[in-house]
Design a protein around this motif. Structure first.
Motif, PDB file in Angstrom:
ATOM      1  N   GLU A  17      -8.685 -47.595  86.096  1.00 38.55           N
ATOM      2  CA  GLU A  17      -8.047 -47.532  87.410  1.00 38.55           C
ATOM      3  C   GLU A  17      -8.435 -48.728  88.281  1.00 38.55           C
ATOM      4  O   GLU A  17      -7.618 -49.243  89.040  1.00 38.55           O
ATOM      5  N   GLU A  18      -9.693 -49.152  88.155  1.00 37.53           N
ATOM      6  CA  GLU A  18     -10.146 -50.325  88.904  1.00 37.53           C
ATOM      7  C   GLU A  18      -9.402 -51.585  88.458  1.00 37.53           C
ATOM      8  O   GLU A  18      -9.024 -52.421  89.284  1.00 37.53           O
ATOM      9  N   LYS A  19      -9.190 -51.705  87.135  1.00 36.93           N
ATOM     10  CA  LYS A  19      -8.456 -52.855  86.592  1.00 36.93           C
ATOM     11  C   LYS A  19      -7.016 -52.842  87.077  1.00 36.93           C
ATOM     12  O   LYS A  19      -6.464 -53.870  87.477  1.00 36.93           O
ATOM     13  N   TRP A  20      -6.388 -51.644  87.030  1.00 41.65           N
ATOM     14  CA  TRP A  20      -5.007 -51.523  87.507  1.00 41.65           C
ATOM     15  C   TRP A  20      -4.911 -51.875  88.992  1.00 41.65           C
ATOM     16  O   TRP A  20      -4.009 -52.575  89.416  1.00 41.65           O
ATOM     17  N   GLY A  21      -5.880 -51.355  89.766  1.00 40.66           N
ATOM     18  CA  GLY A  21      -5.887 -51.633  91.204  1.00 40.66           C
ATOM     19  C   GLY A  21      -6.023 -53.112  91.497  1.00 40.66           C
ATOM     20  O   GLY A  21      -5.322 -53.655  92.364  1.00 40.66           O
ATOM     21  N   ALA A  22      -6.911 -53.775  90.739  1.00 36.86           N
ATOM     22  CA  ALA A  22      -7.115 -55.216  90.923  1.00 36.86           C
ATOM     23  C   ALA A  22      -5.853 -55.988  90.541  1.00 36.86           C
ATOM     24  O   ALA A  22      -5.473 -56.955  91.219  1.00 36.86           O
ATOM     25  N   ALA A  23      -5.187 -55.546  89.442  1.00 32.34           N
ATOM     26  CA  ALA A  23      -3.955 -56.219  88.984  1.00 32.34           C
ATOM     27  C   ALA A  23      -2.839 -56.051  90.002  1.00 32.34           C
ATOM     28  O   ALA A  23      -2.096 -57.002  90.294  1.00 32.34           O
ATOM     29  N   ILE A  24      -2.737 -54.833  90.568  1.00 36.09           N
ATOM     30  CA  ILE A  24      -1.693 -54.567  91.573  1.00 36.09           C
ATOM     31  C   ILE A  24      -1.938 -55.407  92.827  1.00 36.09           C
ATOM     32  O   ILE A  24      -1.010 -55.979  93.398  1.00 36.09           O
ATOM     33  N   GLU A  25      -3.197 -55.476  93.233  1.00 46.42           N
ATOM     34  CA  GLU A  25      -3.557 -56.263  94.422  1.00 46.42           C
ATOM     35  C   GLU A  25      -3.266 -57.748  94.207  1.00 46.42           C
ATOM     36  O   GLU A  25      -2.741 -58.431  95.093  1.00 46.42           O
ATOM     37  N   LYS A  26      -3.582 -58.236  92.998  1.00 46.92           N
ATOM     38  CA  LYS A  26      -3.332 -59.642  92.669  1.00 46.92           C
ATOM     39  C   LYS A  26      -1.830 -59.943  92.682  1.00 46.92           C
ATOM     40  O   LYS A  26      -1.399 -60.963  93.228  1.00 46.92           O
ATOM     41  N   LYS A  27      -1.063 -59.024  92.095  1.00 44.80           N
ATOM     42  CA  LYS A  27       0.395 -59.208  92.048  1.00 44.80           C
ATOM     43  C   LYS A  27       0.985 -59.183  93.459  1.00 44.80           C
ATOM     44  O   LYS A  27       1.896 -59.962  93.775  1.00 44.80           O
ATOM     45  N   ALA A  28       0.459 -58.287  94.309  1.00 35.77           N
ATOM     46  CA  ALA A  28       0.950 -58.198  95.692  1.00 35.77           C
ATOM     47  C   ALA A  28       0.690 -59.495  96.446  1.00 35.77           C
ATOM     48  O   ALA A  28       1.554 -59.978  97.193  1.00 35.77           O
ATOM     49  N   LYS A  29      -0.484 -60.079  96.241  1.00 36.67           N
ATOM     50  CA  LYS A  29      -0.822 -61.347  96.891  1.00 36.67           C
ATOM     51  C   LYS A  29       0.088 -62.479  96.409  1.00 36.67           C
ATOM     52  O   LYS A  29       0.550 -63.302  97.193  1.00 36.67           O
ATOM     53  N   GLU A  30       0.323 -62.507  95.074  1.00 35.33           N
ATOM     54  CA  GLU A  30       1.189 -63.541  94.492  1.00 35.33           C
ATOM     55  C   GLU A  30       2.614 -63.415  95.024  1.00 35.33           C
ATOM     56  O   GLU A  30       3.262 -64.417  95.351  1.00 35.33           O
ATOM     57  N   THR A  31       3.094 -62.153  95.112  1.00 38.10           N
ATOM     58  CA  THR A  31       4.448 -61.890  95.618  1.00 38.10           C
ATOM     59  C   THR A  31       4.569 -62.321  97.074  1.00 38.10           C
ATOM     60  O   THR A  31       5.575 -62.915  97.478  1.00 38.10           O
ATOM     61  N   LYS A  32       3.537 -62.017  97.861  1.00 40.59           N
ATOM     62  CA  LYS A  32       3.528 -62.390  99.284  1.00 40.59           C
ATOM     63  C   LYS A  32       3.580 -63.905  99.445  1.00 40.59           C
ATOM     64  O   LYS A  32       4.343 -64.432 100.272  1.00 40.59           O
ATOM     65  N   ALA A  33       2.767 -64.615  98.627  1.00 35.25           N
ATOM     66  CA  ALA A  33       2.749 -66.086  98.686  1.00 35.25           C
ATOM     67  C   ALA A  33       4.091 -66.668  98.250  1.00 35.25           C
ATOM     68  O   ALA A  33       4.598 -67.624  98.860  1.00 35.25           O
ATOM     69  N   LYS A  34       4.676 -66.067  97.203  1.00 39.33           N
ATOM     70  CA  LYS A  34       5.968 -66.533  96.690  1.00 39.33           C
ATOM     71  C   LYS A  34       7.068 -66.327  97.735  1.00 39.33           C
ATOM     72  O   LYS A  34       7.894 -67.217  97.971  1.00 39.33           O
ATOM     73  N   ASN A  35       7.077 -65.133  98.378  1.00 45.44           N
ATOM     74  CA  ASN A  35       8.082 -64.842  99.400  1.00 45.44           C
ATOM     75  C   ASN A  35       7.955 -65.768 100.603  1.00 45.44           C
ATOM     76  O   ASN A  35       8.953 -66.179 101.197  1.00 45.44           O
ATOM     77  N   LYS A  36       6.711 -66.099 100.951  1.00 47.78           N
ATOM     78  CA  LYS A  36       6.466 -67.017 102.062  1.00 47.78           C
ATOM     79  C   LYS A  36       7.040 -68.404 101.754  1.00 47.78           C
ATOM     80  O   LYS A  36       7.672 -69.035 102.610  1.00 47.78           O
ATOM     81  N   LEU A  37       6.828 -68.852 100.509  1.00 40.52           N
ATOM     82  CA  LEU A  37       7.352 -70.153 100.078  1.00 40.52           C
ATOM     83  C   LEU A  37       8.880 -70.144 100.077  1.00 40.52           C
ATOM     84  O   LEU A  37       9.520 -71.099 100.538  1.00 40.52           O
ATOM     85  N   ILE A  38       9.461 -69.046  99.585  1.00 41.89           N
ATOM     86  CA  ILE A  38      10.930 -68.929  99.535  1.00 41.89           C
ATOM     87  C   ILE A  38      11.515 -68.954 100.947  1.00 41.89           C
ATOM     88  O   ILE A  38      12.528 -69.610 101.194  1.00 41.89           O
ATOM     89  N   ARG A  39      10.868 -68.245 101.881  1.00 42.30           N
ATOM     90  CA  ARG A  39      11.337 -68.230 103.275  1.00 42.30           C
ATOM     91  C   ARG A  39      11.319 -69.632 103.876  1.00 42.30           C
ATOM     92  O   ARG A  39      12.226 -70.035 104.609  1.00 42.30           O
ATOM     93  N   LYS A  40      10.275 -70.382 103.538  1.00 39.93           N
ATOM     94  CA  LYS A  40      10.154 -71.759 104.032  1.00 39.93           C
ATOM     95  C   LYS A  40      11.288 -72.629 103.475  1.00 39.93           C
ATOM     96  O   LYS A  40      11.913 -73.405 104.211  1.00 39.93           O
ATOM     97  N   ILE A  41      11.551 -72.477 102.162  1.00 38.00           N
ATOM     98  CA  ILE A  41      12.624 -73.240 101.508  1.00 38.00           C
ATOM     99  C   ILE A  41      13.977 -72.882 102.124  1.00 38.00           C
ATOM    100  O   ILE A  41      14.799 -73.764 102.403  1.00 38.00           O
ATOM    101  N   ILE A  42      14.195 -71.590 102.341  1.00 32.26           N
ATOM    102  CA  ILE A  42      15.461 -71.115 102.922  1.00 32.26           C
ATOM    103  C   ILE A  42      15.663 -71.721 104.310  1.00 32.26           C
ATOM    104  O   ILE A  42      16.760 -72.184 104.653  1.00 32.26           O
ATOM    105  N   HIS A  43      14.613 -71.721 105.118  1.00 35.63           N
ATOM    106  CA  HIS A  43      14.684 -72.272 106.471  1.00 35.63           C
ATOM    107  C   HIS A  43      15.022 -73.769 106.428  1.00 35.63           C
ATOM    108  O   HIS A  43      15.877 -74.246 107.198  1.00 35.63           O
ATOM    109  N   GLN A  44      14.385 -74.504 105.517  1.00 35.88           N
ATOM    110  CA  GLN A  44      14.631 -75.942 105.386  1.00 35.88           C
ATOM    111  C   GLN A  44      16.063 -76.219 104.934  1.00 35.88           C
ATOM    112  O   GLN A  44      16.727 -77.130 105.443  1.00 35.88           O
TER     113      GLN A  44
END
Length: 240
Positions: A17-44
């Protein structure tokens, strides 16, 4: 007193469960960073598109002014984009005409679609001219149609374009990330026009405010059918 030993099965479950939790948290961070980059590209991109539209508009005004000063007149380049609206039903329709209407995806009255101007397209339109009206939409019309009445085809389902993720899901591989990318490809008949146009569901327009004049007569005869060139924009306003 020593604490009780934790059973091996429970220890493994906690570790899992700890491994799953860490993987989910890592994926959430990656998704957040990716969405932030996409928003920046869209704005430009949106800013770049606005500059491009404004520059072309200025160039057109300057060319017309230069032509007027030299005593001539400026002939605008041939339009590349058409918007076609079906204005009549199936009564007295020849089977060949009905087939062309299906190819154009105009299956219902007051359906509308974008088409690139080609020789084949114009030949088809001549055959179905009594049943449709068409013309050259401007940027305002294209933008208003897609934002207000735009639906995308996602796994054969009609999905409203309320979020850029709907566009990304289907057209992301072609670097089409947002609705503004879609509008740019359609309005400029860009390299991904076909994919973007196929993604767009035929527009379901309202009956025009004030009604139609005479559906069976051509536009140049005071009716509604056929090519109305840039006057299509006024009709789109009444139907959108």
């Amino acid at each position: 007193m020593s604490s009780e030993a934790v059973p091996e099965s429970i220890a493994k479950k906690r570790e899992r469960e700890e491994k799953w939790g860490a993987a989910i948290e890592k994926k959430a961070k990656e998704t957040k960073a990716k969405n932030k980059l996409i928003r920046k590209i869209i704005h430009q991109r949106a800013a770049a598109y606005d500059k491009s539209y404004a520059r072309k508009e200025r160039e057109l005004v300057e060319l017309k002014r230069e032509a007027k000063l030299s005593g001539g007149f400026y002939v605008e380049p041939e339009p590349k984009l058409l918007f076609i609206i079906r204005i009549r039903g199936v009564n007295d329709m020849h089977p060949k005409t009905r087939k062309i209407m299906q190819l154009l995806r105009l299956r219902q009255i007051f359906n509308g679609v974008f088409l690139r101007v080609t020789k084949a397209t114009l030949q088809m339109l001549r055959l179905v001219e009594p049943y449709v009206t068409y013309g050259y939409p401007n940027l305002k019309s294209v933008r208003e149609l897609i934002y207000k009445r735009g639906f995308g085809k996602v796994r054969h389902q009609r999905i409203a374009l309320t979020d850029n993720s709907v566009v990304q899901k289907v057209l992301g591989q072609k670097k089409i990330l947002c609705v503004e990318d879609l509008i740019y490809q359609i309005f400029t008949t860009g390299p991904h026009f076909k994919a973007c146009n196929n993604f767009l569901w035929p527009f379901k327009l309202s009956a025009p405010s004030g009604g139609m004049k005479k559906k069976r007569l051509h536009f140049v005869e005071g009716g509604d059918a056929g090519n109305r060139e840039d006057k299509i924009n006024a009709l789109i306003r009444r139907m959108n």
